[in-house]
Design a protein around this motif. Sequence first.
Motif, PDB file in Angstrom:
ATOM      1  N   PRO A 252     -36.970  -9.889 -21.170  1.00 49.05           N
ATOM      2  CA  PRO A 252     -36.771 -10.647 -19.929  1.00 49.05           C
ATOM      3  C   PRO A 252     -36.556 -12.127 -20.210  1.00 49.05           C
ATOM      4  CG  PRO A 252     -39.088 -10.137 -20.230  1.00 49.05           C
ATOM      5  CD  PRO A 252     -38.353  -9.404 -21.320  1.00 49.05           C
ATOM      6  N   THR A 253     -35.947 -12.816 -19.247  1.00 49.05           N
ATOM      7  CA  THR A 253     -35.829 -14.272 -19.311  1.00 49.05           C
ATOM      8  C   THR A 253     -36.739 -14.887 -18.252  1.00 49.05           C
ATOM      9  OG1 THR A 253     -34.039 -14.357 -17.696  1.00 49.05           O
ATOM     10  CG2 THR A 253     -33.409 -14.104 -20.008  1.00 49.05           C
ATOM     11  N   ARG A 254     -36.840 -16.203 -18.259  1.00 52.31           N
ATOM     12  CA  ARG A 254     -37.552 -16.888 -17.179  1.00 52.31           C
ATOM     13  C   ARG A 254     -36.815 -16.658 -15.867  1.00 52.31           C
ATOM     14  NH1 ARG A 254     -38.460 -23.011 -17.903  1.00 52.31           N
ATOM     15  NH2 ARG A 254     -36.269 -22.995 -18.515  1.00 52.31           N
ATOM     16  N   THR A 255     -37.555 -16.425 -14.817  1.00 54.81           N
ATOM     17  CA  THR A 255     -36.950 -16.301 -13.493  1.00 54.81           C
ATOM     18  C   THR A 255     -36.816 -17.678 -12.854  1.00 54.81           C
ATOM     19  OG1 THR A 255     -39.069 -16.066 -12.357  1.00 54.81           O
ATOM     20  CG2 THR A 255     -38.026 -14.042 -13.194  1.00 54.81           C
ATOM     21  N   THR A 256     -35.960 -17.768 -11.849  1.00 55.19           N
ATOM     22  CA  THR A 256     -35.812 -19.027 -11.121  1.00 55.19           C
ATOM     23  C   THR A 256     -37.145 -19.466 -10.514  1.00 55.19           C
ATOM     24  OG1 THR A 256     -33.505 -18.503 -10.605  1.00 55.19           O
ATOM     25  CG2 THR A 256     -34.597 -20.153  -9.226  1.00 55.19           C
ATOM     26  N   VAL A 304     -32.874 -19.597 -17.968  1.00 49.85           N
ATOM     27  CA  VAL A 304     -33.341 -19.207 -16.636  1.00 49.85           C
ATOM     28  C   VAL A 304     -32.260 -18.350 -15.985  1.00 49.85           C
ATOM     29  CG1 VAL A 304     -34.152 -20.025 -14.394  1.00 49.85           C
ATOM     30  CG2 VAL A 304     -34.548 -21.422 -16.448  1.00 49.85           C
ATOM     31  N   SER A 305     -32.633 -17.181 -15.491  1.00 48.98           N
ATOM     32  CA  SER A 305     -31.657 -16.292 -14.860  1.00 48.98           C
ATOM     33  C   SER A 305     -31.877 -16.229 -13.356  1.00 48.98           C
ATOM     34  CB  SER A 305     -31.756 -14.883 -15.448  1.00 48.98           C
ATOM     35  OG  SER A 305     -33.009 -14.312 -15.165  1.00 48.98           O
ATOM     36  N   LEU A 313     -27.689 -12.960 -14.030  1.00 51.17           N
ATOM     37  CA  LEU A 313     -28.510 -11.788 -14.313  1.00 51.17           C
ATOM     38  C   LEU A 313     -29.197 -11.965 -15.657  1.00 51.17           C
ATOM     39  CD1 LEU A 313     -25.878  -9.037 -13.408  1.00 51.17           C
ATOM     40  CD2 LEU A 313     -27.744  -9.844 -11.947  1.00 51.17           C
ATOM     41  N   THR A 314     -30.327 -11.304 -15.844  1.00 50.64           N
ATOM     42  CA  THR A 314     -30.919 -11.266 -17.173  1.00 50.64           C
ATOM     43  C   THR A 314     -29.952 -10.567 -18.121  1.00 50.64           C
ATOM     44  OG1 THR A 314     -31.998  -9.125 -16.944  1.00 50.64           O
ATOM     45  CG2 THR A 314     -33.219 -11.060 -16.147  1.00 50.64           C
ATOM     46  N   PRO A 315     -30.005 -10.865 -19.425  1.00 51.95           N
ATOM     47  CA  PRO A 315     -29.122 -10.148 -20.342  1.00 51.95           C
ATOM     48  C   PRO A 315     -29.256  -8.631 -20.243  1.00 51.95           C
ATOM     49  CG  PRO A 315     -30.025 -12.070 -21.429  1.00 51.95           C
ATOM     50  CD  PRO A 315     -30.709 -11.982 -20.089  1.00 51.95           C
TER      51      PRO A 315
END
Length: 533
Positions: A252-256, A304-305, A313-315
């Motif tokens: 996962p990436t950081r969310t907004t 940040v996605s 979108l996340t990767p």
Amino acid sequence: MRRPLLVALSLMSAVAPFAVAGPAGADTAPDGTSVLVRTDKGTVRGEAGAGRRLFQGIPFAAAPVGNLRWRPPQPAPAWPDVRDATFPRSACAQLPGVGSPTSSLDEDCLYLNVTTPARRDLRKAPVMVWLHGGSNTSGSGAVYNASKLAVNGGAVVVTVNYRLGALGWLGHPGLESGPDRDLQAGNYGLLDQQAALRWVRRNIQAFGGDADNVTLFGESAGANDACASIASPTAAGLFHKAIVQSYSCAAPTRTTAKAEADAQAFAAAVGCADEATAVECLRALPVKTLLDVAKARGLQWGPVSGGDKVLPLTPATAIARGRFNRVPVLHGSTLDEMRLYVSLLNPLPITAERYEGLVRSTYGDKADQVLARYPVGNYPEPRIALAAVATDHGNVISTCEHVKAFDLFRDAGVPVYAYQFADRTAPPLVNVPGFDEGAEHATELSFLFPNMLGALNDEQQRLSDAMVGYWTSFARRGRPAAQDAPAWAAYRSNGDVLSLGIGAGGIHTTDTAQQSNCAFWKGLGPVPPVALS
């Protein structure tokens, strides 16, 4: 040719020999001489030696200072005279950290370095653009010696600086205004990397590289960022292959929401809580204040996605939905990734009871199953057992998370070549007395960048030769191959991972999913990563 350039060339000829970059097939210059290349902003003077040409400290964007702090990178100004590119410029602002002694308070840091073979052949060389690791808080492109990739592999290698920590990844919503209103705040480091790729597209032919054959590659945080560009619409067409080392594109990436909440709490901590004046207040703060407060708060930085055109979108989601930059991928990790972090958090040995307590506090009623699968008696010491659990499951560099990424790319229909670096005698990033670091996080770096973490013995040099061959042939043709090394097949199933080890038979296919008990972990359902201390 403009008069200032003619004057500069005549002055240089009085003090040192030089060679202007010539047509394909021409030798550039003998060792120890200057080499000139003309870029879209002006001419740079590098140096030739040891079979390669090196150009350092070339600006690819304007200094992100003053009102350009927390703005997308802007065009670099032109220079009228020949620019000295024989030494690196400043690293981006950072405090010294684990494995990175660099300290800098300089925001004027958007520079790149180019290493090329000394002789240009009749073909344009493949280009490899390197994103350094360091948790997106430390490191610089200049510390990576790309000579072996250039000389042995025939590649033009570009190593890049990008904004770090709060200066590169602060997601304050107040920064989304004016011309930046459609860009998610917090991706400035990612946009720097993409600006460097655009510089490559405009300029790399002058260095002997092929602008239509660019491989983006990175390790750790740099691999995280490479995954983000694979999923980023604003990176479309800027690279044609990707190499992702020790960070799963399934992570996962950081969310907004998370990035904005962290940024607002950070702004309050530095005295800029008032929403109306927060951006002006933040831009007026000294760099040292930003670095110190970010470190004290233990903030994590990275892409940040969500909701904008940079990384909507996340990767993992982008790949699963087919909404990503469809390029061949070479992707992998090291055999003992988490030994680095376990040893740093536990520099002294821990007891078997402590290991069991950490497992039980993490997994609760499922702890007996984990302890049965990872009994402490199967390992040289409890810290190694703890690292085995952490390496196999539950975090962004774990083996099972990498297997998820291999499957994602395969199912999306792009070629993916999977590996696991397995030399447990490799020089470590951090040498903890009395602890066997094994093939911990970052240990593959010395095999691509000479002496990065330490010297290699003869067996390791042979593995290095094979790895450089695999990496650069993948960059050239999209298929890894190396002289006197086993064939590397594309990933189809779990058994198609290439183990990269030393000695006879050290390079062979393996099933990392089986070795790391990925079916077992999947069967446990959603469980957190094990506590490390």
